[in-house]
Scaffold this motif. Structure first.
Motif, PDB file in Angstrom:
ATOM      1  N   LEU A 259       0.852  -1.184   0.000  1.00  0.00           N
ATOM      2  CA  LEU A 259       0.000   0.000   0.000  1.00  0.00           C
ATOM      3  C   LEU A 259       0.889   1.235   0.000  1.00  0.00           C
ATOM      4  O   LEU A 259       1.768   1.383   0.846  1.00  0.00           O
ATOM      5  CB  LEU A 259      -0.898   0.021   1.239  1.00  0.00           C
ATOM      6  N   VAL A 260       0.664   2.124  -0.974  1.00  0.00           N
ATOM      7  CA  VAL A 260       1.366   3.405  -1.044  1.00  0.00           C
ATOM      8  C   VAL A 260       0.342   4.491  -0.780  1.00  0.00           C
ATOM      9  O   VAL A 260      -0.623   4.661  -1.541  1.00  0.00           O
ATOM     10  CB  VAL A 260       2.038   3.602  -2.416  1.00  0.00           C
ATOM     11  N   HIS A 302       4.080   2.290   2.413  1.00  0.00           N
ATOM     12  CA  HIS A 302       4.847   3.515   2.132  1.00  0.00           C
ATOM     13  C   HIS A 302       3.906   4.681   2.400  1.00  0.00           C
ATOM     14  O   HIS A 302       2.848   4.799   1.769  1.00  0.00           O
ATOM     15  CB  HIS A 302       5.323   3.521   0.671  1.00  0.00           C
ATOM     16  N   VAL A 303       4.293   5.571   3.321  1.00  0.00           N
ATOM     17  CA  VAL A 303       3.458   6.714   3.695  1.00  0.00           C
ATOM     18  C   VAL A 303       4.178   8.006   3.327  1.00  0.00           C
ATOM     19  O   VAL A 303       5.254   8.300   3.857  1.00  0.00           O
ATOM     20  CB  VAL A 303       3.146   6.726   5.204  1.00  0.00           C
ATOM     21  N   ALA A 304       3.601   8.772   2.409  1.00  0.00           N
ATOM     22  CA  ALA A 304       4.138  10.079   2.034  1.00  0.00           C
ATOM     23  C   ALA A 304       3.200  11.143   2.609  1.00  0.00           C
ATOM     24  O   ALA A 304       2.058  11.272   2.163  1.00  0.00           O
ATOM     25  CB  ALA A 304       4.232  10.211   0.520  1.00  0.00           C
ATOM     26  N   SER A 317       4.336  13.267  18.216  1.00  0.00           N
ATOM     27  CA  SER A 317       4.801  13.590  16.869  1.00  0.00           C
ATOM     28  C   SER A 317       3.723  13.170  15.877  1.00  0.00           C
ATOM     29  O   SER A 317       2.982  12.211  16.124  1.00  0.00           O
ATOM     30  CB  SER A 317       6.114  12.863  16.580  1.00  0.00           C
ATOM     31  N   GLN A 318       3.634  13.867  14.748  1.00  0.00           N
ATOM     32  CA  GLN A 318       2.459  13.715  13.879  1.00  0.00           C
ATOM     33  C   GLN A 318       2.807  13.378  12.433  1.00  0.00           C
ATOM     34  O   GLN A 318       3.821  13.842  11.900  1.00  0.00           O
ATOM     35  CB  GLN A 318       1.653  15.018  13.863  1.00  0.00           C
ATOM     36  N   LEU A 319       1.943  12.565  11.827  1.00  0.00           N
ATOM     37  CA  LEU A 319       1.819  12.461  10.378  1.00  0.00           C
ATOM     38  C   LEU A 319       0.523  13.155  10.005  1.00  0.00           C
ATOM     39  O   LEU A 319      -0.510  12.930  10.644  1.00  0.00           O
ATOM     40  CB  LEU A 319       1.738  10.991   9.943  1.00  0.00           C
ATOM     41  N   ARG A 320       0.564  13.988   8.985  1.00  0.00           N
ATOM     42  CA  ARG A 320      -0.627  14.749   8.619  1.00  0.00           C
ATOM     43  C   ARG A 320      -1.120  14.292   7.255  1.00  0.00           C
ATOM     44  O   ARG A 320      -0.542  14.633   6.219  1.00  0.00           O
ATOM     45  CB  ARG A 320      -0.333  16.243   8.643  1.00  0.00           C
ATOM     46  N   ASP A 352       7.974   8.640   4.339  1.00  0.00           N
ATOM     47  CA  ASP A 352       8.431   9.590   3.323  1.00  0.00           C
ATOM     48  C   ASP A 352       7.889  10.962   3.689  1.00  0.00           C
ATOM     49  O   ASP A 352       6.728  11.282   3.444  1.00  0.00           O
ATOM     50  CB  ASP A 352       7.908   9.122   1.960  1.00  0.00           C
ATOM     51  N   GLU A 353       8.729  11.769   4.316  1.00  0.00           N
ATOM     52  CA  GLU A 353       8.311  13.084   4.818  1.00  0.00           C
ATOM     53  C   GLU A 353       8.215  14.088   3.673  1.00  0.00           C
ATOM     54  O   GLU A 353       9.203  14.385   3.007  1.00  0.00           O
ATOM     55  CB  GLU A 353       9.325  13.556   5.860  1.00  0.00           C
TER      56      GLU A 353
END
Length: 441
Positions: A259-260, A302-304, A317-320, A352-353
């Protein structure tokens, strides 16, 4: 601790023992200062008792409901574990020193994870692997080399302030893509050169850094004698604690799904990643939501997304990602959300920031990587701060292409880094920013 010495130390530091007893959140600092006074006076048994009492009071404070923030990672009370570690090393008690060091490192772990023993850490090592764990005190650096055949402790006369300065200078060298890696050479001389005999026969090194080195690129440590980077001799990985480096080792997912997930529907790089795998799913834009991330069961994720590091409270800490329809701010995923899930099917996460408004990555993704490790993911590819955005993402595509050839994740990263070195004229650069946390074995 006896009342009279405790009261004396309290008075010296402006604390009232009666107030501390009423407000137990102040007891850890009181016992810490009492322990330090006893160490200076040579009363090591009394110092040990004060530290034990202080850690018990601190653990009691941590167990209480304290709202959304909890105890800050830089709270003075965490120094109880640092002082206990240094005292145990001084007294030759390796098992206690190791346990205290692991508990201290856990300030950045966003969920309670079991702490392994030193003996188990040794048994868990492959013959060709070494763990290099670090404790940076105010006045010295202590290096642990944990191998299958035993553990070696090396003490170096390096101040914490000087260590931070070297790491900051390495950041500057990476940003400038220098061919003269003076800071990386200084780090090699402090960390790896003293361990050369102990590392004989190792082909893989797992670095478990002290907080002063969290943002150091260990792959980029430079041996001025051989004129080679560490990644050219060893496969280099990292972990926030020794326990997390071992906790998921050996677990593999039987699933083959990929999953991307990208916050940007037009994310060309994320689409290239998805196209590397037959049957991969690309989810971008409005459908890339918090619920989609937390409910996934893919073998590779994979998380962008935009990332925000909370240095004071790592679990926040956050992923948005993107909001659910009609639910404002619902796209924010914090480390605690991730760490409290179990992800038994996931073998690898790539963080993947995205930094669309600037060309250099800002804070890095260590805290979020730690959250996925706490959720049971064996290996997480994360980034360090400061590297060029476009180049780092290109290397991530190359990493995924290596994986499709059935190359293990750590070796896939090493190949990408070595190839980048040859292509950029052996300069520092984006290749230094990629770190595989955890284990792919």
């Amino acid at each position: 601790a006896a009342n009279a010495p405790a009261a004396a130390i309290a008075a010296q530091h402006g604390l009232d023992i009666a107030v501390a007893r009423r407000d137990r959140t102040r007891l850890p600092q009181l016992y810490l200062r009492l322990a330090k006074a006893n160490i200076v006076s040579g009363r090591l048994d009394q110092a040990e008792r004060a530290l034990t009492a202080g850690m018990a009071a601190f653990d009691e404070t941590r167990a209480r409901p304290t709202g959304i923030t909890g105890i800050a990672a830089f709270d003075e009370s965490w120094e109880l574990y640092e002082t206990a570690t240094q005292l145990a090393i001084r007294r030759g008690d390796r098992e206690r020193a190791f346990a205290m060091a692991e508990r201290g490192r856990a300030r950045n772990v966003v969920a309670s994870s079991p702490i392994t023993s030193l003996a188990n850490a040794q048994r868990s090592q492959a013959a060709d692997q070494a763990i290099v764990a670090m404790n940076q005190f105010d006045d010295e650096l202590v290096l642990w080399v944990i191998r299958q055949q035993g553990t070696t402790i090396v003490r170096r006369p390096l101040r914490r302030a000087d260590a931070r300065d070297i790491v900051a200078r390495q950041h500057d060298e990476i940003r400038l893509q220098t061919q003269q890696p003076a800071a990386s050479a200084a780090l090699f001389d402090e960390i790896l050169r003293p361990l050369s005999a102990t590392l004989e026969g190792a082909t893989r090194i797992v670095f478990v850094p002290d907080t002063a080195y969290n943002d150091a690129s260990f792959a980029a440590l430079w041996d001025r004698t051989t004129r080679r980077y560490a990644v050219e001799k060893w496969t280099v990985t990292g972990a926030p604690t020794v326990s997390l480096a071992l906790s998921s080792a050996g677990r593999r997912s039987e699933a083959e799904s990929v999953l991307v997930l990208s916050a940007d529907a037009n994310d060309h790089t994320a689409q290239l990643v998805a196209s590397s795998y037959p049957g991969a799913t690309f989810v971008g834009g409005a459908e890339a939501t918090r619920s989609r991330l937390l409910s996934h069961s893919s073998a590779i994720l994979h998380v962008a997304a935009h990332a925000h590091r909370n240095a004071a409270f790592p679990s926040w800490s956050q992923l948005r990602l993107n909001d659910e329809p009609g639910l404002k701010y619902s796209g924010t995923v914090v480390g605690r959300d991730i760490a409290t899930r179990q992800m038994p099917n996931t073998a690898l996460v790539v963080l993947d920031e995205l930094t669309p408004e600037q060309s250099y990555r800002t804070a890095g993704t260590l805290d979020l990587a730690t959250a996925f490790l706490a959720a049971g993911v064996p290996a997480v590819l994360g980034t360090l701060p400061g590297a060029d955005e476009r180049s780092t993402r290109e290397l991530m595509v190359g990493f995924h292409r290596q994986l499709t050839a059935q190359v293990p994740a750590a070796e896939a990263l090493a190949r990408v880094q070595r190839d980048a070195l040859q292509q950029n004229g052996r300069r520092l650069g984006a290749w230094t920013a990629l770190v595989l946390y955890g284990s792919d074995r």
